[in-house]
Scaffold this motif. Structure first.
Motif, PDB file in Angstrom:
ATOM      1  N   PHE A   1     -40.703  31.770  40.687  1.00  0.00           N
ATOM      2  CA  PHE A   1     -39.768  31.733  39.577  1.00  0.00           C
ATOM      3  C   PHE A   1     -40.123  30.599  38.634  1.00  0.00           C
ATOM      4  CE2 PHE A   1     -37.942  29.499  43.220  1.00  0.00           C
ATOM      5  CZ  PHE A   1     -37.813  28.217  42.720  1.00  0.00           C
ATOM      6  N   GLU A   2     -39.624  30.689  37.415  1.00  0.00           N
ATOM      7  CA  GLU A   2     -39.892  29.657  36.423  1.00  0.00           C
ATOM      8  C   GLU A   2     -38.993  28.460  36.672  1.00  0.00           C
ATOM      9  OE1 GLU A   2     -39.789  28.999  31.565  1.00  0.00           O
ATOM     10  OE2 GLU A   2     -39.142  30.886  32.487  1.00  0.00           O
ATOM     11  N   VAL A   3     -39.574  27.279  36.745  1.00  0.00           N
ATOM     12  CA  VAL A   3     -38.820  26.053  36.947  1.00  0.00           C
ATOM     13  C   VAL A   3     -38.384  25.504  35.592  1.00  0.00           C
ATOM     14  CG1 VAL A   3     -38.911  23.678  37.769  1.00  0.00           C
ATOM     15  CG2 VAL A   3     -39.965  25.511  39.110  1.00  0.00           C
ATOM     16  N   VAL A   4     -37.105  25.136  35.478  1.00  0.00           N
ATOM     17  CA  VAL A   4     -36.564  24.621  34.234  1.00  0.00           C
ATOM     18  C   VAL A   4     -36.044  23.212  34.471  1.00  0.00           C
ATOM     19  CG1 VAL A   4     -34.893  24.968  32.379  1.00  0.00           C
ATOM     20  CG2 VAL A   4     -35.909  26.946  33.525  1.00  0.00           C
ATOM     21  N   LEU A   5     -36.449  22.264  33.665  1.00  0.00           N
ATOM     22  CA  LEU A   5     -36.047  20.871  33.830  1.00  0.00           C
ATOM     23  C   LEU A   5     -34.589  20.683  33.429  1.00  0.00           C
ATOM     24  CD1 LEU A   5     -36.793  17.928  34.445  1.00  0.00           C
ATOM     25  CD2 LEU A   5     -37.504  17.707  32.065  1.00  0.00           C
ATOM     26  N   GLU A   6     -33.816  20.062  34.294  1.00  0.00           N
ATOM     27  CA  GLU A   6     -32.421  19.729  34.027  1.00  0.00           C
ATOM     28  C   GLU A   6     -31.630  20.948  33.545  1.00  0.00           C
ATOM     29  OE1 GLU A   6     -33.133  15.038  32.877  1.00  0.00           O
ATOM     30  OE2 GLU A   6     -32.278  16.391  31.409  1.00  0.00           O
ATOM     31  N   LEU A   7     -31.644  22.004  34.338  1.00  0.00           N
ATOM     32  CA  LEU A   7     -30.952  23.222  33.954  1.00  0.00           C
ATOM     33  C   LEU A   7     -29.448  23.002  33.880  1.00  0.00           C
ATOM     34  CD1 LEU A   7     -31.352  26.135  33.212  1.00  0.00           C
ATOM     35  CD2 LEU A   7     -31.244  26.732  35.607  1.00  0.00           C
ATOM     36  N   PHE A   8     -28.906  22.197  34.754  1.00  0.00           N
ATOM     37  CA  PHE A   8     -27.543  21.712  34.571  1.00  0.00           C
ATOM     38  C   PHE A   8     -27.519  20.262  35.012  1.00  0.00           C
ATOM     39  CE2 PHE A   8     -27.185  22.752  39.068  1.00  0.00           C
ATOM     40  CZ  PHE A   8     -26.340  21.789  39.560  1.00  0.00           C
ATOM     41  N   GLN A   9     -26.597  19.519  34.523  1.00  0.00           N
ATOM     42  CA  GLN A   9     -26.574  18.100  34.818  1.00  0.00           C
ATOM     43  C   GLN A   9     -25.329  17.629  35.560  1.00  0.00           C
ATOM     44  OE1 GLN A   9     -27.238  16.308  30.926  1.00  0.00           O
ATOM     45  NE2 GLN A   9     -29.345  15.917  31.483  1.00  0.00           N
ATOM     46  N   PHE A  10     -24.253  18.378  35.495  1.00  0.00           N
ATOM     47  CA  PHE A  10     -22.976  17.847  35.956  1.00  0.00           C
ATOM     48  C   PHE A  10     -22.483  18.563  37.210  1.00  0.00           C
ATOM     49  CE2 PHE A  10     -23.319  17.688  31.344  1.00  0.00           C
ATOM     50  CZ  PHE A  10     -23.354  16.314  31.170  1.00  0.00           C
ATOM     51  N   SER A  11     -22.410  17.862  38.333  1.00  0.00           N
ATOM     52  CA  SER A  11     -21.856  18.428  39.561  1.00  0.00           C
ATOM     53  C   SER A  11     -20.502  17.778  39.804  1.00  0.00           C
ATOM     54  CB  SER A  11     -22.793  18.171  40.739  1.00  0.00           C
ATOM     55  OG  SER A  11     -23.019  16.782  40.919  1.00  0.00           O
ATOM     56  N   ARG A  12     -19.482  18.605  39.993  1.00  0.00           N
ATOM     57  CA  ARG A  12     -18.108  18.104  40.051  1.00  0.00           C
ATOM     58  C   ARG A  12     -17.376  18.640  41.271  1.00  0.00           C
ATOM     59  NH1 ARG A  12     -14.885  20.209  35.269  1.00  0.00           N
ATOM     60  NH2 ARG A  12     -13.369  21.250  36.630  1.00  0.00           N
ATOM     61  N   ALA A  13     -16.552  17.793  41.873  1.00  0.00           N
ATOM     62  CA  ALA A  13     -15.659  18.208  42.956  1.00  0.00           C
ATOM     63  C   ALA A  13     -14.217  18.058  42.481  1.00  0.00           C
ATOM     64  CB  ALA A  13     -15.889  17.357  44.197  1.00  0.00           C
ATOM     65  N   ASP A  14     -13.467  19.143  42.545  1.00  0.00           N
ATOM     66  CA  ASP A  14     -12.068  19.138  42.120  1.00  0.00           C
ATOM     67  C   ASP A  14     -11.112  18.950  43.301  1.00  0.00           C
ATOM     68  OD1 ASP A  14     -12.979  19.596  39.598  1.00  0.00           O
ATOM     69  OD2 ASP A  14     -12.173  21.629  39.419  1.00  0.00           O
ATOM     70  N   ASP A  15      -9.869  18.625  42.965  1.00  0.00           N
ATOM     71  CA  ASP A  15      -8.732  18.617  43.894  1.00  0.00           C
ATOM     72  C   ASP A  15      -8.688  17.439  44.850  1.00  0.00           C
ATOM     73  OD1 ASP A  15      -8.180  20.938  42.592  1.00  0.00           O
ATOM     74  OD2 ASP A  15      -8.347  22.245  44.335  1.00  0.00           O
ATOM     75  N   ALA A  16      -9.355  16.326  44.527  1.00  0.00           N
ATOM     76  CA  ALA A  16      -9.141  15.116  45.327  1.00  0.00           C
ATOM     77  C   ALA A  16      -7.661  14.760  45.238  1.00  0.00           C
ATOM     78  CB  ALA A  16      -9.997  13.970  44.810  1.00  0.00           C
ATOM     79  N   GLY A  17      -7.063  14.489  46.388  1.00  0.00           N
ATOM     80  CA  GLY A  17      -5.637  14.201  46.437  1.00  0.00           C
ATOM     81  C   GLY A  17      -4.790  15.374  46.870  1.00  0.00           C
ATOM     82  N   SER A  18      -5.383  16.563  46.944  1.00  0.00           N
ATOM     83  CA  SER A  18      -4.601  17.740  47.332  1.00  0.00           C
ATOM     84  C   SER A  18      -4.270  17.744  48.815  1.00  0.00           C
ATOM     85  CB  SER A  18      -5.341  19.027  46.964  1.00  0.00           C
ATOM     86  OG  SER A  18      -6.594  19.108  47.641  1.00  0.00           O
TER      87      SER A  18
END
Length: 244
Positions: free
Chosen positions: A1-18
């Motif tokens: 497959f074609e490798v793409v540099l920095e295809l996404f940058q932001f990894s997030r975890a929701d619901d801390a405190g739930s």
């Protein structure tokens, strides 16, 4: 497959405190290096524990997870400010944004509650640098108001970054993104008694806990790091980019 540099940058975890299991699972993912943004639910029953676990860290961006709904059948929470405009007869948030919309919410009540949630996280010692939405609630009619709130508070509005496209697995999502900068939203958890109570109406008990525990294991395992290496993914924090 074609490798793409920095295809996404932001990894997030929701619901801390739930719940405590969510807090501990998110911490595992942060320690594994796969989560760089953690969103805190100020009205969640385990928010004080979450604050003790995460405040003072400088390896993550901390966010206000704007919460105006309580979707689970057996676990409920409500607003920090008493408001007949946002709650059901038991004082809990309505399960879905659609129900909130149908039952007479007001912009004033929403913005007052958001400000109260922001202030509580500040009082708990969390350095909040961005805001996002539980269940994408702003569609009911206050998206522009929330954007203005973020600008006034100096918070990055997470809605500026699109979510990674839905697909069967992470590599398929990366491929579908087609080079667009995106955020990958996760809900880490553990298959433990508190999270086993997180069930939607009509859903067998424990399904959510098992799914979120599997998500945690993936986020903490070697496979995801190999995918990151192959696709040259660099995960960064919201507070590392301009708020413009």
């Amino acid at each position: 497959f074609e490798v793409v540099l920095e295809l996404f940058q932001f990894s997030r975890a929701d619901d801390a405190g739930s719940c405590s299991s969510a807090n501990h699972a998110i911490l595992r993912c942060v320690e594994a290096g796969t989560i760089k943004n953690v969103s805190f639910m100020a009205c969640g029953p385990a928010i004080e524990e979450a604050a003790r676990m995460f405040r003072g860290r400088d390896d993550i961006a901390m966010g206000l997870h704007v919460c105006l709904n309580a979707e689970w059948e057996d676990v409920k929470w409500g607003p920090l400010l008493e408001s007949r405009f946002l709650t059901d007869e038991n004082g809990s948030f309505w399960p879905t944004p659609a129900q909130t919309k149908e039952n007479g919410w007001t912009t004033e009540a929403v913005l007052d509650e958001i400000a109260a949630q922001r202030e509580k996280l500040r009082e708990l010692g969390l350095k909040i640098s961005y805001a996002d939405e539980h269940m994408g609630v702003s569609w009911i009619g206050f998206r522009d108001d929330l954007a203005r709130f973020c600008a006034e508070e100096g918070l990055f509005d997470a809605a500026k970054v699109p979510s990674l496209p839905s697909a069967a697995n992470l590599e398929a999502q990366l491929r579908a993104a087609n080079g667009e900068r995106c955020v990958w939203i996760n809900h880490p958890g553990l298959d433990a008694p508190d999270m086993q109570n997180f069930n939607l109406p009509g859903q067998p008990k424990g399904v959510v806990a098992r799914e979120r525990a599997a998500e945690t294991e993936f986020l903490c395992g070697e496979e995801i790091h190999e995918i990151f290496r192959q696709w040259r993914v660099e995960t960064v924090r919201y507070d590392e980019i301009s708020s413009d």
